[in-house]
Design an enzyme around this catalytic site. Sequence first.
Site, short mmCIF file in Angstrom:
data_model
loop_
_atom_site.label_atom_id
_atom_site.label_comp_id
_atom_site.label_asym_id
_atom_site.label_seq_id
_atom_site.Cartn_x
_atom_site.Cartn_y
_atom_site.Cartn_z
N ASP A 1 0.81 -1.22 0.00
CA ASP A 1 0.00 0.00 0.00
C ASP A 1 0.84 1.26 0.00
O ASP A 1 0.47 2.27 0.62
CB ASP A 1 -0.95 0.01 1.22
CG ASP A 1 -1.94 -1.13 1.16
OD1 ASP A 1 -2.21 -1.61 0.05
OD2 ASP A 1 -2.44 -1.54 2.21
N GLU A 2 1.97 1.24 -0.70
CA GLU A 2 2.87 2.39 -0.65
C GLU A 2 3.36 2.81 -2.03
O GLU A 2 4.19 3.69 -2.14
CB GLU A 2 4.11 2.06 0.22
CG GLU A 2 3.94 2.32 1.68
CD GLU A 2 3.96 3.79 2.02
OE1 GLU A 2 4.09 4.63 1.13
OE2 GLU A 2 3.85 4.11 3.21
#
Lengths: 278, 278, 278, 278
Positions: free
Chosen positions: A221-222
């Site tokens: 999620d980055e």
Amino acid sequence: MPRYVLTIRCQDQPGIVLATAQAIVEAGGNIVESDQFSDPVTGLFCMRTCFDSRTDPAERLSSNLARFDATIGLRPVERRHRIMVMASKLDHCLADLIYRHQLGELPVEIPLIVSNHPDLEPLAARHGIRFAKLEATPSNREEVGRELAALIEENAIDDVVLARYMQILSPEVCARYPGRIINIHHSFLPGFKGAKPYHQAYAHGVKLIGATAHYVTAELDEGPIIAQDVEPVTHATGPEELIAIGRDIERSVLARAVRLHAEDRVVLAGRRTIVFAP
Amino acid sequence: MPRYVLTIRCQDQPGIVLATAQAIVEAGGNIVESDQFSDPVTGLFCMRTCFDSRTDPAERLSSNLARFDATIGLRPVERRHRIMVMASKLDHCLADLIYRHQLGELPVEIPLIVSNHPDLEPLAARHGIRFAKLEATPSNREEVGRELAALIEENAIDDVVLARYMQILSPEVCARYPGRIINIHHSFLPGFKGAKPYHQAYAHGVKLIGATAHYVTAELDEGPIIAQDVEPVTHATGPEELIAIGRDIERSVLARAVRLHAEDRVVLAGRRTIVFAP
Amino acid sequence: MPRYVLTIRCQDQPGIVLATAQAIVEAGGNIVESDQFSDPVTGLFCMRTCFDSRTDPAERLSSNLARFDATIGLRPVERRHRIMVMASKLDHCLADLIYRHQLGELPVEIPLIVSNHPDLEPLAARHGIRFAKLEATPSNREEVGRELAALIEENAIDDVVLARYMQILSPEVCARYPGRIINIHHSFLPGFKGAKPYHQAYAHGVKLIGATAHYVTAELDEGPIIAQDVEPVTHATGPEELIAIGRDIERSVLARAVRLHAEDRVVLAGRRTIVFAP
Amino acid sequence: MPRYVLTIRCQDQPGIVLATAQAIVEAGGNIVESDQFSDPVTGLFCMRTCFDSRTDPAERLSSNLARFDATIGLRPVERRHRIMVMASKLDHCLADLIYRHQLGELPVEIPLIVSNHPDLEPLAARHGIRFAKLEATPSNREEVGRELAALIEENAIDDVVLARYMQILSPEVCARYPGRIINIHHSFLPGFKGAKPYHQAYAHGVKLIGATAHYVTAELDEGPIIAQDVEPVTHATGPEELIAIGRDIERSVLARAVRLHAEDRVVLAGRRTIVFAP
């Protein structure tokens, strides 16, 4: 006259636009749309040009731009990105991508749907799309990664779209296809990472919830963000309702990101994206 | 190296980008930002290019682009648009423009404020801006038009901004400065034209209200739109509250339009505008 | 007939609305607006009722509601919240609050502005508001806390508004005034906490930036959220421009939060707020 | 305990809330949600209360509220509105309503789909919904009106939803079901009425396009507005793209309106609606 999309990415330096315009004119082309950006963070020059041309200007572009050490992408518009959509059980993002594709809103081909559950097979079947089931668990990530790579090669897949696929991809797969795997995260990043973001949002009492489409990197999620959106909520919006509102945001944000990517409008620049929005 | 903004507007035809890029390179310039659009409605090619250059490329551009019969605008970024702001009694738009100018958000000069009322003189005085009072009534429009034209010439004004100026300009003034007079209309055009749009909106029970910044033409509230925005309202939002919400929309929409215009990002194309947003 | 705002907060149980309506009718009152919410997380019943009444129903309400062990707030609308605004050097939030107050948009009194810098004194002076300068440093937080408490008591202050006040308040002050200190954080919480959130946002390449108004607790940038908003940005929006866009969001979000609070529309419920929006 | 939704509508006068709360308490009920509004334009008092009750309080409410001459609606939440959806050829609104219904987002029953074309029959069949085809032309409006009325009666239909139904209903039908026929108009009313609003929007060069859900009256595209929304567009958004963006706005605005109506949250007040949003 066929239409082409040209993307150029190199260290910023004078003369790139001129060299490009010369190659296009020499090939008998006419530019219909052009956008460029010099990124102060990375020093990258990024350009996206759309032109009509009788002859293929690939060779002229290569030689004209040789001295700039540029990464060049040249695609006839009629050759569409081939995407493989991965999803688990929830169908709202997948169904929306298929529906928009049918309506002509998404200039892609969708030859393959992959899932770790059988639930979405009927949806794939109804639209005549091949469905592949994976036995994916947290413990066989590397093996699944090899299967995915095989599916990608066999089906000449350009991009992978994670449309609410709930397993984590292996670091090898993430590293092998940089800027080619798009994920929809059901939160306004960098807000709530990880699991159950809507429940986190409810517990925090936020007044807006959102979704984020981003390229997948090995960091969960980055990855670089492509598109985001939010909707207002109130104290009275319970977790179930947040999830329902979230579905709407997710499907529209993911569709927007897939379309931007499929039109070669997104350029990776470090941990950020340059998006040449229409 | 000084920075320039170049705008080009002509009938669409191949070779314009190349001729422009050549002139810039010959002058020792480097393009930092560029945007173009071919309008299918009017057949116009519009381009905005921002570049750094040691020498002034005006002559080279003129000769290189001569065969395209183009309207060319070339402005060193440091020479800012000089705007004359007109307002009647309400000060929210005027005060906001001045505040943003102070903060460096608006790259313009504001040498003159003109009003048909004395109310705003102290605000002008506090910021050291010349204030001119007009005796404007519905019956002396032509005379006022001549006074305005004189003020514009004497003060080397580039653009006029109507920041809630409640008198109608004469057709002569509108025709004399096409694309140079910006008005903020307190409604989401083409919604409610004419007087008291917030009261009209309330009576209609709309769920969104808005504001529209547009170029002034002789047709009232009908000129090419530059920027628009809306905010949600409910049945419980009474006329006074609609006016208060409207103030916020008006000031932000007008500021956005003035800035777009002051950065030479807006091109007139018939009854529409091409806006090269940053 | 004077208008009252009544707020009730207690554990949820049957009969509260009836007991309240009876007290109001007995006092000769007529309800003009009413809103209630039973919070499933905390089990709290919250109610806000606005009514016109010839006689003060305070005693009747107390006795009718005695058995519910409720926290009751009763305020004649004409007795406005007295707020103390704290700011450091940036004036956009403070100036906006003052401007909205002048226009009648904010139903509060602003008797006092407090700062750790002298920069905002002229703004206070121009509007006839008392200005107090604090010698606040990270090392004398407790002493400053005592000074603030003294200012709050002496000036009969109801609420403190931190309008870009860049020092951290002492834990004692935060604990002493729960739900009475409002802060504007220049980020879409829980996005970027701490310093330079716009620079963090730029480095992350987010496509939306925001601001959050929240009640202050001892935990930095973590108190219950009152209002939030976002604006879209692109890769081309540099840090300075993000700050400028942020200013607009901050001032509008803070003004909205102050108004909601000043109209007794916000109820604390654990780490969340119940907001009875109009 | 069964949950009820109660709606009350009458001329504003003191004592209504008390009489209602008494009836609910006498029936052993507990209010879980309540909202009210006194409309200054029409003088109407409108109230929506949601409560849990062991016994049906219908009789008590009737007698307690008799003196107020009120229109009372009382519905056990489990008895859902039965809606008949009408559409012509475009399926995006209809498909979206069906999808949301499947997901549990829309608390309605959809027993019947009616169209003047055969195109949507397979969609109806796939979801097991009865499909009725009408021979509707501009010249047989009255006859079609009688057929519709018959379908409504036979199928115990509560509400009609026009989900891009392109024929005009007869004045008789409009008058017979006031506040029971919902239409989605593909424009931000009162912007572009009549045909081809997206083409009108393009020609006007608007920077936002929208959609409006409203109750149908005999006046075309003029009934009381329930919900509206807009999306930003640019000069580069051509008519086809405007239509695609419009599809997204239309389906979400219509779904929102149908849900608000199905939860008895919308009250007609002259040409406006009171919407008790959750």
